[in-house]
Enzyme design. Sequence first.
Site, mmCIF file in Angstrom:
data_model
loop_
_atom_site.group_PDB
_atom_site.id
_atom_site.type_symbol
_atom_site.label_atom_id
_atom_site.label_comp_id
_atom_site.label_asym_id
_atom_site.label_seq_id
_atom_site.Cartn_x
_atom_site.Cartn_y
_atom_site.Cartn_z
ATOM 1 N N GLU A 100 0.851 -1.187 0.000
ATOM 2 C CA GLU A 100 0.000 0.000 0.000
ATOM 3 C C GLU A 100 0.883 1.231 0.000
ATOM 4 O O GLU A 100 2.110 1.117 0.082
ATOM 5 C CB GLU A 100 -0.945 -0.015 1.211
ATOM 6 C CG GLU A 100 -0.235 0.054 2.549
ATOM 7 C CD GLU A 100 -1.175 -0.185 3.742
ATOM 8 O OE1 GLU A 100 -2.192 -0.869 3.582
ATOM 9 O OE2 GLU A 100 -0.857 0.311 4.825
ATOM 10 N N HIS A 129 -4.105 3.201 8.357
ATOM 11 C CA HIS A 129 -2.860 2.643 8.899
ATOM 12 C C HIS A 129 -1.864 3.768 9.176
ATOM 13 O O HIS A 129 -1.720 4.686 8.375
ATOM 14 C CB HIS A 129 -2.215 1.674 7.902
ATOM 15 C CG HIS A 129 -2.974 0.394 7.730
ATOM 16 N ND1 HIS A 129 -2.899 -0.350 6.572
ATOM 17 C CD2 HIS A 129 -3.801 -0.274 8.550
ATOM 18 C CE1 HIS A 129 -3.663 -1.423 6.710
ATOM 19 N NE2 HIS A 129 -4.229 -1.395 7.894
#
Lengths: 380, 289
Positions: free
Chosen positions: B210, B248
């Site tokens: 990511e 995150h």
Amino acid sequence: MKLHEYQTKQIFADHGIPIPKGWVAETPEEAERIARELGGPVAVKAQVLVGGRGKAGGIKLARTPEEARQVAEAILNMTIKGLPVRKVLVEEAAAIAQEIYLGITNDRAAKRPVVMASSEGGVDIEEVARRSPEKIARTHIHPLLGLQAYQIRGLASDIDLPREHWSKFIAFARALEAVYHKYDATLVEINPLVITQEGDLLALDAKMVVDDNALFRHPELEEMRDLDAEDPVEVEARKYGLSYIKLEGNIGCMVNGAGLAMATMDIIKLYGGEPANFLDIGGGASAERVAHAMRFILSDPKVKAVLINIFGGITRGDEVARGILQALEEVKPNVPMVVRLVGTNAEEGMALLQEAAMETATTLSEAAQKAVALAGSSAS
Amino acid sequence: MSILMNKDTRILVQGITGREGRFHTQRMLEYGAQVVAGVTPGKGGQWVFERIPVFDTVRDAVRATGAEVSVIFVPARFAADAILEAADGGVRLVVAITEGIPVQDMMRAVTYLDSKGVQLVGPNCPGVLVPGQTKAGIIPGNITMPGPVGVVSRSGTLTYEVMYAMKNKGIGVSTTVGIGGDPVHGLGFIEVLKMFEEDPDTRAVVLIGEIGGTEEQQAAEFIAKHMSKPVVGYIAGRTAPPGKRMGHAGAIVEGGEGTAEEKIRALEAAGVQVARHPEEIADIMAALL
């Protein structure tokens, strides 16, 4: 969390880092009083949490207290990159002989902090990194040993700092490291660090970002949070355990898990749509949390369709379905919705939603394509 | 075979008497994992589910049960201490599920564990799953099955999505390792790729990355030089705005660095087929195997 310059400088001063003498003002009159008290020329600096204040006209020099008042009045009326200026820092203008850069940040790849120094101070350091990377000297801090004096001497030597300033520079860097550790910073930066004509080192600017995950150790910093710099909906969402970020598109997204939430936004784009938000409802979300999430999504008037993508593990499909129904009852939205529930209690959840006559989908691709089609038809 | 653990691996759970710890211990047991001990300071002498003894310290738990892996469900503010205790207590692998640990705590912990030769998975991760054998963490067992694909990922539910899509195409998994969504974590893509390359039962690898940081770019370099097995990639966050932390702690594009595009380019240059969406990984993998 970012701190303002005046807050950071107060912390620096408390830890022995020399800063220019000055105070913060909220009115032009206060600015004038401070300038008079300081005597001599002053710098008036907008306190906003964005870069590029100087270029935007948020930093001005004033030779007299009257001029300080005028300048402060102008700056306090400014909005810089969408943020209103509510405070100015008024401080003694320094007699600058040289400007350098000193900062500490986390190096993710090295898994430790890195100290950076450069002879090019007072300019955008990312620009220096692009243009002349050799002008930035670096040394890593061992997490269990801390920064050693020889490492700082190495930096001083690398940036050709005249030797007569080394002892002050070492003390300066050590104090900065102490602040970095004590406050769980992810960035402390002094740009420029000036060497005055009298041969003193001074933090002319100061920047500090604190690790949000460590704020529980620093309640005094949490109180310094500037809500102007944050999206009010994002702040509100956080209270309910939701991670929400508003975007520009028209397809609202509700997803569990940050990675899947990003992937869901991306697939909407892939099929020709535009996501209206990032939203992670977190693990094991209750019906209440889901209902709150739905309200946040629908509070955005641009939303023309909603895509709900839940991969149940700890999160249960039936809980999510109940939350959706609860929110629909209260908000009564007229935007179409596509629901995809997979995993734990997905069948029960889908059965509950059957009555609500929602579009359903089995795969993520199918769900995304349906949402894009619905947003397109209801937008026109 | 598998990497990191197998059906005989003896596991202890730190934070076993907490809500999360208890819930997931039960799931791990149902899956067949050998959970042999729990640790909660102050609750030594108790039993969980009438069969797992609780100890006050990791040291005591390891001495009494021979546990070699510890799974951590301890709240963030105590988690670094728990990780260090596990390493000092004699386990060889620590799996930290906890989200929200201060990054400076993790830098100290990672440095210390490296010096002791103790491996760390996480934190802020779903853990390790060896389909059909065992699990240390929270990955649901029923969304996949044993098979030849190794999975390594920075996220949780996105990984489940991929495993589930592969299962629907009849493709199973050798081991799944969630390395975690924090900026500073233990095992990285490269270490796990290396293990999959050496694992005779892994024939291909899925790498799920990511935005944020440069770990995928480094992994791409490693793949080009050292991987003989095919790798299929996916990167989440093409539509993420710069400067925003996407859930995150580690998922943020900073100073123009860590974008999805740059990661995809690096992986493709290394010969990795990069899927455009999670379900496409299964299609690509089906064609490969």
